[in-house]
Design a protein around this motif. Structure first.
Motif, short mmCIF file in Angstrom:
data_model
loop_
_atom_site.label_atom_id
_atom_site.label_comp_id
_atom_site.label_asym_id
_atom_site.label_seq_id
_atom_site.Cartn_x
_atom_site.Cartn_y
_atom_site.Cartn_z
N HIS A 198 0.78 -1.24 0.00
CA HIS A 198 0.00 0.00 0.00
C HIS A 198 0.81 1.29 0.00
O HIS A 198 0.29 2.34 -0.37
CB HIS A 198 -0.94 0.01 1.21
CG HIS A 198 -1.86 -1.17 1.26
ND1 HIS A 198 -2.94 -1.31 0.43
CD2 HIS A 198 -1.85 -2.28 2.04
CE1 HIS A 198 -3.57 -2.44 0.69
NE2 HIS A 198 -2.92 -3.05 1.67
N ASN A 204 0.89 4.04 -2.70
CA ASN A 204 -0.34 4.80 -2.94
C ASN A 204 -0.56 5.92 -1.92
O ASN A 204 -1.59 6.60 -1.96
CB ASN A 204 -1.55 3.86 -2.93
CG ASN A 204 -1.43 2.81 -4.01
OD1 ASN A 204 -1.00 3.10 -5.12
ND2 ASN A 204 -1.78 1.59 -3.68
N ASN A 263 -1.90 10.96 -7.43
CA ASN A 263 -2.93 10.02 -7.88
C ASN A 263 -4.30 10.40 -7.37
O ASN A 263 -5.30 10.33 -8.09
CB ASN A 263 -2.61 8.59 -7.42
CG ASN A 263 -1.58 7.92 -8.28
OD1 ASN A 263 -1.27 8.37 -9.38
ND2 ASN A 263 -1.04 6.82 -7.79
N ASN A 280 -8.15 4.25 -3.49
CA ASN A 280 -6.75 4.64 -3.62
C ASN A 280 -5.81 3.55 -3.11
O ASN A 280 -4.68 3.44 -3.54
CB ASN A 280 -6.48 5.96 -2.87
CG ASN A 280 -5.08 6.44 -3.08
OD1 ASN A 280 -4.64 6.61 -4.21
ND2 ASN A 280 -4.36 6.66 -1.99
N GLY A 298 -4.30 3.14 -0.21
CA GLY A 298 -3.15 3.59 0.56
C GLY A 298 -3.00 2.81 1.85
O GLY A 298 -3.71 1.84 2.11
#
Length: 197
Positions: free
Chosen positions: A106, A109, A125, A159, A161
């Motif tokens: 992750h 991201n 992003n 996303n 993350g």
């Protein structure tokens, strides 16, 4: 002085409920972890391919062993959290699994799990996702049943993350130090029976 006495009584009263916080953490984490482990086990060969492939996956050595370890830790560790058995011990490999997930899967991201371009944590992003999301909504409004598609909630861009993995990691670290909880875990009753609690 009266305030200090009231505060002391308040603290004494809280001791009777001190097992509720670890219980809440355990019951929140258990289904999340068990589902993650179950997904890995259900799609074992696909997950192993992703774990092992250096081009489009993680490039980990011994991918089948790694999947088995991660899935077993998450599934069976989550089950132990439900009842509060070996809470401190099982939280250590679970926390390690979340650490590895955060910093191998992750991290690239950024922080946010769901893209929110208005967040101060938004990276490039995430900022680019606003235009993509708007375009997706326009396409769906024009070509699909938009009301039905959004009746269960708003459309978002994932996303992926580190937000969730790090949150789970910190929750598990809290359980390492707090244990399963007074009155709310098998750990407590086992310790009490052995004269430790």
């Amino acid at each position: 002085m009266q305030f200090v006495n009231l505060y002391q009584k308040f603290l004494t009263t809280l001791k009777y409920g001190e097992g509720l916080a670890p219980l809440a953490l355990r019951l929140y984490l258990a289904p999340v972890l068990m589902q993650a482990g179950y997904n890995k086990l259900s799609h074992f060969s696909d997950t192993a391919a992703w774990f092992g492939n250096p081009d489009w996956g993680l490039g980990l050595p011994f991918p089948e062993v790694m999947v088995a370890l991660a899935a077993g830790t998450e599934f069976f560790g989550g089950a132990l959290l439900v009842v509060g058995l070996a809470t401190r011990l099982v939280s250590i490999p679970l926390a390690f699994t979340m650490f590895v997930a955060a910093f191998s899967v992750h991290i690239e991201n950024g922080w946010l799990a769901i893209a929110d371009p208005s967040s101060w944590l938004a990276n490039e992003n995430v900022l680019a996702s606003a235009q993509k999301l708007q375009q997706a909504k326009e396409i769906l409004q024009e070509n699909g049943n938009y009301e039905w598609l959004t009746s269960s909630g708003n459309l978002v861009i994932l996303n992926n993350g580190i937000e969730f993995a790090i949150t789970y990691l910190f929750m598990l670290l809290a359980l390492v130090f707090m244990g399963g909880g007074r009155y709310t875990s098998l750990d407590y009753y086992i310790a009490k029976r052995n004269g430790i609690a």
